[in-house]
Design a protein around this motif. Structure first.
Motif, short mmCIF file in Angstrom:
data_model
loop_
_atom_site.label_atom_id
_atom_site.label_comp_id
_atom_site.label_asym_id
_atom_site.label_seq_id
_atom_site.Cartn_x
_atom_site.Cartn_y
_atom_site.Cartn_z
N LEU A 1 0.82 -1.20 0.00
CA LEU A 1 0.00 0.00 0.00
C LEU A 1 0.86 1.26 0.00
CD1 LEU A 1 -2.82 -0.89 2.58
CD2 LEU A 1 -2.96 -0.93 0.09
N ILE A 2 1.94 1.22 0.77
CA ILE A 2 2.78 2.41 0.93
C ILE A 2 3.69 2.63 -0.27
CG2 ILE A 2 4.63 3.43 2.32
CD1 ILE A 2 3.39 1.85 4.72
N HIS A 3 4.39 1.56 -0.69
CA HIS A 3 5.41 1.72 -1.74
C HIS A 3 4.80 1.65 -3.14
CE1 HIS A 3 9.48 1.70 -3.37
NE2 HIS A 3 9.08 0.74 -4.20
N ASN A 4 3.97 0.65 -3.38
CA ASN A 4 3.42 0.45 -4.73
C ASN A 4 2.25 1.37 -5.05
OD1 ASN A 4 4.87 -2.08 -3.97
ND2 ASN A 4 4.37 -2.66 -6.05
N LEU A 5 1.40 1.63 -4.05
CA LEU A 5 0.22 2.45 -4.28
C LEU A 5 0.41 3.89 -3.83
CD1 LEU A 5 -2.68 -0.02 -3.35
CD2 LEU A 5 -1.48 0.29 -5.53
N GLY A 6 1.58 4.19 -3.25
CA GLY A 6 1.91 5.59 -2.93
C GLY A 6 1.20 6.17 -1.73
N LEU A 7 0.73 5.32 -0.79
CA LEU A 7 0.06 5.85 0.40
C LEU A 7 1.12 6.20 1.47
CD1 LEU A 7 -3.01 3.42 0.72
CD2 LEU A 7 -2.84 5.62 -0.48
N THR A 8 1.93 7.19 1.18
CA THR A 8 3.03 7.56 2.08
C THR A 8 2.52 8.06 3.43
OG1 THR A 8 3.09 9.74 1.05
CG2 THR A 8 4.62 8.08 0.20
N GLY A 9 1.33 8.66 3.42
CA GLY A 9 0.77 9.12 4.70
C GLY A 9 0.49 7.97 5.64
N LEU A 10 0.21 6.78 5.09
CA LEU A 10 -0.03 5.59 5.91
C LEU A 10 1.22 5.24 6.73
CD1 LEU A 10 -1.76 3.17 6.76
CD2 LEU A 10 -1.02 1.99 4.67
N ALA A 11 2.39 5.36 6.09
CA ALA A 11 3.64 5.07 6.80
C ALA A 11 3.83 6.03 7.97
CB ALA A 11 4.82 5.15 5.85
N SER A 12 3.54 7.30 7.75
CA SER A 12 3.68 8.29 8.82
C SER A 12 2.73 7.98 9.98
CB SER A 12 3.40 9.69 8.27
OG SER A 12 4.30 10.01 7.23
N ASN A 13 1.50 7.61 9.65
CA ASN A 13 0.51 7.30 10.70
C ASN A 13 0.92 6.06 11.49
OD1 ASN A 13 -1.08 9.45 9.89
ND2 ASN A 13 -2.34 8.21 8.51
#
Length: 501
Positions: A368-380
């Protein structure tokens, strides 16, 4: 001077009560002192922890493939008490089920954004993050558990000694295992076990509280966490009345079925193809790099050295606080197995299940974070480790169902681990009694619940990291002596029987 059998119970219980009282009254001071010790250990003794871990893995692998693997943990005519399925589910559920769920998302994502080496948030970082997660949850922790379990089972069932940690040292100490030297070892083992179980108890309460807050808006406060600890304590005390063959056995079966149900649902609604690719490729890189990872130290890079201390050294110390508990419980359910059967199952099967779990849950989060670009998920996730799993499920199809199943899974893993732990604490503190009284188990249950409260008061996850290393340090040295004694005795047995060349 011989000591009475109940002296271990009284002294270790007193030490545990003192820990709880000091922790409740001076939790700020306890957290500060533990942090200072952590800094000292990471700077000066990270090499020692890594070396001990490598020695334990090497010994287990050697025993599994050597001629000593044919030695039976019991009389030559004995056969296992439990079926292979029940045996594996019990050793896995008692071993690290709670930790698997807690760190399933938080650790891979944490390594992805802040890797052990290289640039974060890259394809290489994604691969390295799972590789190091496998490393922290693979052969090394189970070797730490397995060596103590093997020593207990060998000297108890093969040599007829009490099921206590001190019995492993009988070839060295002789009858002194029944006096001050032996009882000191047992007291330390019981105290380390109580603190190790309490750390897991505390992590579970934090994660359940975080999950309830994320899904239902329940206040994520100390009061909520205390209520969770109280409910869990009541439930595992009820379970402890049923004993191993009923309560723990059936809960372990349920845990494993629920674990596989959660994984199956994530594979169905998640990136199934990529999950299997990650599992296969990361297993290969783990096997290929296990020696460099096991001995990796960064003498000229303070940042990398701190990473090793905060993750790998912490884990080796944390597993050591669990070692007397998990080892004693595995020994209790492993009578009649051969050393080869024992080591193969204890070392390999839980490691493989862990690899699948992290590939499915952690790997999907990385997708989700790397392939789909949900970088905000990593921060959360990095900002709220306790709720990381539920934050991830919130971005998945069937997220609500998965979150509810996860809460149930954490609770049942917690109850199973606590139930197993109170049994082991009762056994180790009462001269190896294989059937400790319910009163003794309940007493230890209340104490570990109190110690879990201390961890939450002292700083939550950070307190678990730091205090675990403080408590485990002396026992790490004992682990080395266990390796020496166990290896010497199995060699001697075959030599005496005339099969040693």
């Amino acid at each position: 001077m011989l000591l009475k059998a109940h002296s271990v119970f009284k002294i270790s219980l007193t030490l545990s009560i003192v820990f709880v009282v000091v922790g409740v009254l001076f939790y700020d001071w306890l957290g500060e002192q533990a942090s200072s010790f952590l800094d000292f250990a990471v700077v000066n003794f990270n090499w020692f922890y890594l070396l001990v871990g490598s020695i334990l893995v090497s010994l287990c692998i050697y025993l599994m493939f050597s001629k000593y693997g044919n030695i039976r943990l019991g009389k030559d005519t004995e056969r296992p008490e439990y079926s292979t399925f029940s045996w594996i589910t019990m050793l896995f559920a008692a071993g690290m089920g709670v930790g698997l769920v807690f760190w399933s998302v938080a650790e891979p994502v944490g390594h992805y954004t802040t890797p052990p080496y290289g640039e974060g948030s890259t394809s290489e970082a994604a691969n390295v993050s799972l590789q190091y997660t496998f490393f922290h949850w693979g052969l090394h922790p189970w070797a730490i558990f397995g060596v103590i379990a093997l020593g207990l089972a060998y000297f108890s069932y093969r040599k007829g000694l009490p099921t206590t940690i001190s019995s492993i040292f009988y070839p060295v100490l002789g009858d002194k295992v029944y006096s001050v030297p032996g009882k000191t070892i047992d007291i330390l083992a019981v105290f380390v076990t109580a603190v190790g179980v309490a750390s897991t108890f505390g992590l579970s309460a934090l994660q359940i509280s975080g999950g309830l807050n994320y899904q239902f808006g329940t206040p994520n406060t100390f009061t909520t966490q205390l209520i969770i600890i109280g409910i869990a304590t009541a439930l595992f005390i009820i379970s402890s009345w049923s004993g191993i063959s009923r309560g723990i056995k059936y809960l372990s079966h349920f845990n494993m079925l629920l674990l596989f149900l959660v994984m199956a649902l994530v594979i169905i609604v998640g990136p199934g193809k990529q999950i299997f690719e990650m599992l296969i490729s990361t297993t290969g890189s783990y096997i290929g790099n296990i020696v460099p990872m096991s001995l990796r130290l960064e003498a000229f890079n303070d940042e990398a050295s701190n990473w090793i201390g905060n993750w790998t050294v912490f884990y080796w110390a944390w597993w050591t606080t669990w070692a007397p508990f998990v080892g004693a419980f595995i020994a209790r359910i492993s009578r009649g197995r051969t050393i080869r059967q024992f080591v193969a199952a204890v070392l390999l099967i839980p490691s493989l299940v862990s690899f699948v779990w992290f590939s499915v849950i952690g790997g999907s989060a990385l997708h989700l974070i790397h392939n789909l670009g949900l970088t905000g998920l990593a921060s959360n996730i990095n900002a709220d480790v306790e709720s990381a799993l539920f934050v991830f499920f919130g971005n998945m199809p069937l997220g609500f169902l998965l979150s509810v199943l996860a809460i149930v899974l954490i609770f049942t893993f917690l109850i199973t681990s606590a139930d197993s732990a109170t049994f082991v604490l009762g056994m180790l503190s009462n001269n190896g009694d294989l059937h400790p009284s319910t009163l003794v188990k309940v007493t230890w249950g209340v104490i570990t619940a109190g110690a879990a409260t201390v961890f939450i008061l002292a700083g939550g996850v950070d307190a678990v990291r730091t205090i675990s290393i403080v408590i485990a340090s002396p026992f790490t040295i004992i682990m080395l002596f266990i390796c020496f004694v166990l290896f010497r005795e199995v060699r001697k047995e075959l030599k005496v029987s005339g099969t040693q060349s």
